[in-house]
Design a protein around this motif. Structure first.
Motif, PDB file in Angstrom:
ATOM      1  N   GLY A 278      81.475  31.708  19.623  1.00  0.00           N
ATOM      2  CA  GLY A 278      82.791  31.751  20.161  1.00  0.00           C
ATOM      3  C   GLY A 278      83.618  30.388  19.912  1.00  0.00           C
ATOM      4  N   SER A 279      84.594  30.248  20.485  1.00  0.00           N
ATOM      5  CA  SER A 279      85.406  28.859  20.482  1.00  0.00           C
ATOM      6  C   SER A 279      85.733  28.263  21.644  1.00  0.00           C
ATOM      7  N   THR A 280      84.732  28.367  22.580  1.00  0.00           N
ATOM      8  CA  THR A 280      84.989  27.399  23.741  1.00  0.00           C
ATOM      9  C   THR A 280      84.993  25.919  23.537  1.00  0.00           C
TER      10      THR A 280
ATOM     11  N   THR B 127      76.119  33.756  21.576  1.00  0.00           N
ATOM     12  CA  THR B 127      76.792  34.422  20.837  1.00  0.00           C
ATOM     13  C   THR B 127      77.938  33.346  20.545  1.00  0.00           C
TER      14      THR B 127
ATOM     15  N   ARG C 154      83.494  35.886  16.387  1.00  0.00           N
ATOM     16  CA  ARG C 154      83.185  35.991  17.812  1.00  0.00           C
ATOM     17  C   ARG C 154      82.432  37.070  18.188  1.00  0.00           C
ATOM     18  N   GLY C 155      81.244  36.566  18.822  1.00  0.00           N
ATOM     19  CA  GLY C 155      80.146  37.508  19.373  1.00  0.00           C
ATOM     20  C   GLY C 155      79.064  37.542  18.428  1.00  0.00           C
TER      21      GLY C 155
ATOM     22  N   HIS D 297      79.987  25.350  21.328  1.00  0.00           N
ATOM     23  CA  HIS D 297      81.077  26.302  21.289  1.00  0.00           C
ATOM     24  C   HIS D 297      80.902  27.602  21.432  1.00  0.00           C
ATOM     25  N   ASN D 298      79.680  28.132  22.106  1.00  0.00           N
ATOM     26  CA  ASN D 298      79.342  29.449  22.327  1.00  0.00           C
ATOM     27  C   ASN D 298      80.239  30.116  23.058  1.00  0.00           C
ATOM     28  N   GLN D 299      80.308  31.649  22.905  1.00  0.00           N
ATOM     29  CA  GLN D 299      81.044  32.303  23.753  1.00  0.00           C
ATOM     30  C   GLN D 299      80.391  32.707  25.043  1.00  0.00           C
ATOM     31  N   SER D 300      79.051  33.112  24.771  1.00  0.00           N
ATOM     32  CA  SER D 300      78.134  33.508  25.839  1.00  0.00           C
ATOM     33  C   SER D 300      76.896  32.757  25.521  1.00  0.00           C
TER      34      SER D 300
ATOM     35  N   VAL E 166      86.787  29.732  16.034  1.00  0.00           N
ATOM     36  CA  VAL E 166      85.458  30.396  16.223  1.00  0.00           C
ATOM     37  C   VAL E 166      84.481  29.702  15.147  1.00  0.00           C
TER      38      VAL E 166
END
Length: 254
Positions: A219-221, A217, A157-158, A197-200, A226
């Motif tokens: 992520g797991s959206t 960055t 993550r990140g 699926h980016n975190q930001s 992740v």
């Protein structure tokens, strides 16, 4: 998505296809009813998506969205009454006509962009690509209907996500269900890449980016792991990224 962006003739079908796939993939309890729809109006039932209604009515997602004033991500509600054509009079559609209309809808450029056979894909090295991030490929590209149309890369993550080539951001948002925070970059008149699926997200619609520029960055959206979902599309066709990316850790040789 910015209304000021001018799309090429194939870019809009790609984004519509992303919408259609994400809507269909996330309808876990969706109705499997494929019975043709006749008449000038239709009442939305549980499990319906605009894409499925378009197929059953012999129309296209774009036409239904325009007739009913629906904007992306084409969300519809149970009980909502939709216009299916420009006429207010109902008409009966015979089974033969319904089949023909459904076939036409399947071939519509707004619902199913034409796909190129692998033999017609561009040759490796015809364009320089960089890895969008580093990590193990946990799910590869698949030619099967409903299969993975890119690769999934595991990471932490990140972790930085980079532009695979220079281009312009044509979508940066989270409205396409199933992809989480998604970025689409148009590279020229033939190529577009997708990063899901980016975190930001560190870029905005219309922004020009350089090859290797940090755009997000990891992520797991939109998923429970992740990872980065990455696609390369050529004239609306999803290519196998591993056929075009250099070995991990190496710069492009082209």
């Amino acid at each position: 998505m910015s209304s000021g962006i001018t799309f090429s003739h194939w870019l809009r079908p790609i984004i519509c296809l992303f919408l259609a796939l994400s809507l269909a993939a996330c309808s876990g309890s969706a109705s499997r009813n494929n019975t043709p729809i006749s008449g000038s109006t239709y009442t939305v039932q549980r499990g319906d998506t605009l894409y499925r209604i378009a197929l059953r009515s012999g129309s296209s997602v774009g036409t239904l969205a325009r007739l009913n004033g629906i904007s992306p991500p084409y969300t519809i509600q149970v009980g909502q009454r939709l216009r299916l054509n420009g006429s207010s009079t109902s008409k009966t559609v015979t089974p033969k006509a319904s089949t023909s209309a459904t076939t036409t809808a399947r071939n519509s450029s707004m619902s199913q962009p034409e796909k190129l056979a692998p033999a017609s894909w561009p040759a490796p090295g015809s364009k320089c690509w960089r890895w969008p991030t580093q990590g193990k490929v946990i799910d590869g590209w698949s030619s099967k209907d409903g299969g993975n149309k890119g690769i999934d890369i595991a990471g932490t993550r990140g972790q930085p996500v980079y532009a695979a080539a220079a281009g312009r951001v044509v979508y940066a948002g989270d409205q396409l269900r199933g992809y989480g925070n998604l970025i689409l970059i148009k590279h020229d008149e033939n190529y577009i890449t997708a990063y899901g699926h980016n975190q930001s997200m560190l870029v905005t619609n219309g922004q020009q980016v350089k090859a290797g520029q940090k755009i997000a960055t990891m992520g797991s959206t939109g998923t429970n792991t992740v990872k980065l979902h990455f696609q390369i599309r050529y004239k609306a066709t999803a290519l196998d990224p591993l056929r075009y990316l250099p070995a991990q850790g190496k710069s492009p040789s082209c």
